[in-house]
Motif scaffolding. Sequence first.
Motif, mmCIF file in Angstrom:
data_model
loop_
_atom_site.group_PDB
_atom_site.id
_atom_site.type_symbol
_atom_site.label_atom_id
_atom_site.label_comp_id
_atom_site.label_asym_id
_atom_site.label_seq_id
_atom_site.Cartn_x
_atom_site.Cartn_y
_atom_site.Cartn_z
ATOM 1 N N GLN A 1 0.831 -1.209 0.000
ATOM 2 C CA GLN A 1 0.000 0.000 0.000
ATOM 3 C C GLN A 1 0.866 1.259 0.000
ATOM 4 O OE1 GLN A 1 -2.382 -0.757 3.469
ATOM 5 N NE2 GLN A 1 -3.884 -2.000 2.359
ATOM 6 N N LYS A 2 1.972 1.226 0.752
ATOM 7 C CA LYS A 2 2.890 2.368 0.771
ATOM 8 C C LYS A 2 3.487 2.602 -0.607
ATOM 9 C CE LYS A 2 7.280 4.018 2.682
ATOM 10 N NZ LYS A 2 8.377 3.800 3.654
ATOM 11 N N ILE A 3 3.886 1.521 -1.267
ATOM 12 C CA ILE A 3 4.464 1.646 -2.605
ATOM 13 C C ILE A 3 3.441 2.230 -3.571
ATOM 14 C CG2 ILE A 3 5.348 0.326 -4.577
ATOM 15 C CD1 ILE A 3 6.599 -1.597 -2.477
ATOM 16 N N LYS A 4 2.203 1.749 -3.493
ATOM 17 C CA LYS A 4 1.155 2.249 -4.390
ATOM 18 C C LYS A 4 0.897 3.735 -4.167
ATOM 19 C CE LYS A 4 -2.483 -0.435 -4.982
ATOM 20 N NZ LYS A 4 -3.586 -1.394 -4.679
ATOM 21 N N ARG A 5 0.981 4.153 -2.911
ATOM 22 C CA ARG A 5 0.732 5.572 -2.600
ATOM 23 C C ARG A 5 1.881 6.481 -3.017
ATOM 24 N NH1 ARG A 5 -0.832 3.522 2.476
ATOM 25 N NH2 ARG A 5 1.166 4.268 3.318
ATOM 26 N N ASN A 6 3.107 5.981 -2.928
ATOM 27 C CA ASN A 6 4.258 6.876 -3.002
ATOM 28 C C ASN A 6 5.174 6.693 -4.208
ATOM 29 O OD1 ASN A 6 4.040 8.309 -0.281
ATOM 30 N ND2 ASN A 6 4.021 6.169 0.355
ATOM 31 N N THR A 7 5.085 5.589 -4.914
ATOM 32 C CA THR A 7 6.017 5.392 -6.015
ATOM 33 C C THR A 7 5.745 6.361 -7.162
ATOM 34 O OG1 THR A 7 7.002 3.777 -7.506
ATOM 35 C CG2 THR A 7 4.621 3.625 -7.180
ATOM 36 N N THR A 8 6.812 6.719 -7.848
ATOM 37 C CA THR A 8 6.678 7.550 -9.041
ATOM 38 C C THR A 8 6.629 6.688 -10.296
ATOM 39 O OG1 THR A 8 9.100 7.755 -9.200
ATOM 40 C CG2 THR A 8 7.922 9.461 -7.961
ATOM 41 N N LYS A 9 6.757 5.375 -10.126
ATOM 42 C CA LYS A 9 6.781 4.479 -11.276
ATOM 43 C C LYS A 9 5.360 4.118 -11.727
ATOM 44 C CE LYS A 9 11.299 2.404 -10.419
ATOM 45 N NZ LYS A 9 12.086 1.162 -10.236
ATOM 46 N N LYS A 10 5.239 3.849 -13.017
ATOM 47 C CA LYS A 10 3.974 3.341 -13.541
ATOM 48 C C LYS A 10 3.904 1.857 -13.202
ATOM 49 C CE LYS A 10 3.710 6.711 -17.267
ATOM 50 N NZ LYS A 10 3.660 6.953 -18.735
ATOM 51 N N MET A 11 2.884 1.479 -12.432
ATOM 52 C CA MET A 11 2.828 0.132 -11.901
ATOM 53 C C MET A 11 1.448 -0.471 -12.087
ATOM 54 S SD MET A 11 2.617 0.719 -7.749
ATOM 55 C CE MET A 11 2.159 -0.988 -7.446
ATOM 56 N N VAL A 12 1.401 -1.793 -12.006
ATOM 57 C CA VAL A 12 0.138 -2.516 -11.994
ATOM 58 C C VAL A 12 0.277 -3.665 -11.010
ATOM 59 C CG1 VAL A 12 0.721 -4.131 -13.853
ATOM 60 C CG2 VAL A 12 -1.667 -3.529 -13.451
ATOM 61 N N VAL A 13 -0.841 -4.007 -10.352
ATOM 62 C CA VAL A 13 -0.864 -5.105 -9.392
ATOM 63 C C VAL A 13 -1.737 -6.217 -9.960
ATOM 64 C CG1 VAL A 13 -1.442 -5.837 -7.049
ATOM 65 C CG2 VAL A 13 -0.599 -3.507 -7.470
ATOM 66 N N VAL A 14 -1.177 -7.424 -10.026
ATOM 67 C CA VAL A 14 -1.937 -8.581 -10.482
ATOM 68 C C VAL A 14 -1.819 -9.682 -9.441
ATOM 69 C CG1 VAL A 14 -1.641 -8.028 -12.924
ATOM 70 C CG2 VAL A 14 0.016 -9.533 -11.789
ATOM 71 N N ALA A 15 -2.710 -10.662 -9.536
ATOM 72 C CA ALA A 15 -2.712 -11.785 -8.603
ATOM 73 C C ALA A 15 -3.280 -13.000 -9.330
ATOM 74 C CB ALA A 15 -3.532 -11.447 -7.360
ATOM 75 N N PRO A 16 -3.016 -14.206 -8.812
ATOM 76 C CA PRO A 16 -3.411 -15.415 -9.536
ATOM 77 C C PRO A 16 -4.903 -15.732 -9.502
ATOM 78 C CG PRO A 16 -2.298 -15.987 -7.492
ATOM 79 C CD PRO A 16 -2.138 -14.515 -7.664
ATOM 80 N N THR A 17 -5.627 -15.236 -8.509
ATOM 81 C CA THR A 17 -7.058 -15.535 -8.406
ATOM 82 C C THR A 17 -7.852 -14.244 -8.255
ATOM 83 O OG1 THR A 17 -7.097 -15.703 -5.984
ATOM 84 C CG2 THR A 17 -6.506 -17.699 -7.234
ATOM 85 N N GLY A 18 -9.162 -14.352 -8.490
ATOM 86 C CA GLY A 18 -10.020 -13.186 -8.367
ATOM 87 C C GLY A 18 -10.063 -12.635 -6.958
ATOM 88 N N VAL A 19 -10.136 -13.532 -5.958
ATOM 89 C CA VAL A 19 -10.177 -13.090 -4.560
ATOM 90 C C VAL A 19 -8.881 -12.374 -4.189
ATOM 91 C CG1 VAL A 19 -10.264 -13.870 -2.166
ATOM 92 C CG2 VAL A 19 -11.806 -14.867 -3.858
ATOM 93 N N ALA A 20 -7.738 -12.963 -4.574
ATOM 94 C CA ALA A 20 -6.457 -12.336 -4.267
ATOM 95 C C ALA A 20 -6.334 -10.995 -4.978
ATOM 96 C CB ALA A 20 -5.311 -13.262 -4.678
#
Length: 237
Positions: free
Chosen positions: A40-59
């Motif tokens: 969550q800290k990285i998502k709030r503060n990074t200057t990089k273009k990022m995406v978060v993925v996970a193996p399942t819908g719940v995750a």
Amino acid sequence: MVNVQATHAIADKVFEFIEYTNQSIFLTGKAGTGKTTLLQKIKRNTTKKMVVVAPTGVAAMNAKGTTINSFFQLPPGSFFPGDISFQTLQNGINAIQAVVSDLTYTNDKLKIFKELELLVIDEVSMVRCDVLDVIDALMQSVRKNKLPFGGLQLLLIGDLYQLPPVAKQEEWAFLTKAYASPYFLDSLVIRKHPVLQVELTTVFRQTEETFISILNDIRNNQIDEDKLALLNQRFDP
């Protein structure tokens, strides 16, 4: 006594690695050690273009991201890194070379792939080795970059003591021709280009030391009779 300052310093170092280098990282640690908080800290503060993925819908919902298959538009089944004609011997197996050749993306999706700087894969313990290899091949092709994952930085988050990868018995019997185990660490790309491994060790979610000790012993499959008896005192028929 918990050295919170030291623990936070490790988390800060991970953030600095993410922000100021292109080093890929495997962030691990038992439940409650702050992996999600750091994400969550990285998502709030990074200057990089990022995406978060996970193996399942719940995750993916928990990480406020999307599924791996949806983001990369992967076909169903498993993926084999060998010769195309060889892989056709087994139903349910896709040759990685064929997937790279056959997949087509919209211009918007291609733009995302090419501009992406940081790919976060949450709950990576559930990601099969072949899935990482097909992502690597796709990103090298789309980004026209022969570096691992097309030069993308990866942040792999998870605990290998938790849910393992799902591998159908008949498909895994075929994949053993290329892989030592279903776990992502045995993907060809990670074996050839190891990632930096960082383990968070301080549990913040629980504060009662005896309970934390019991949880750790259960996690390690080594709980003794005294601790089991103490735990069972809480049972109310």
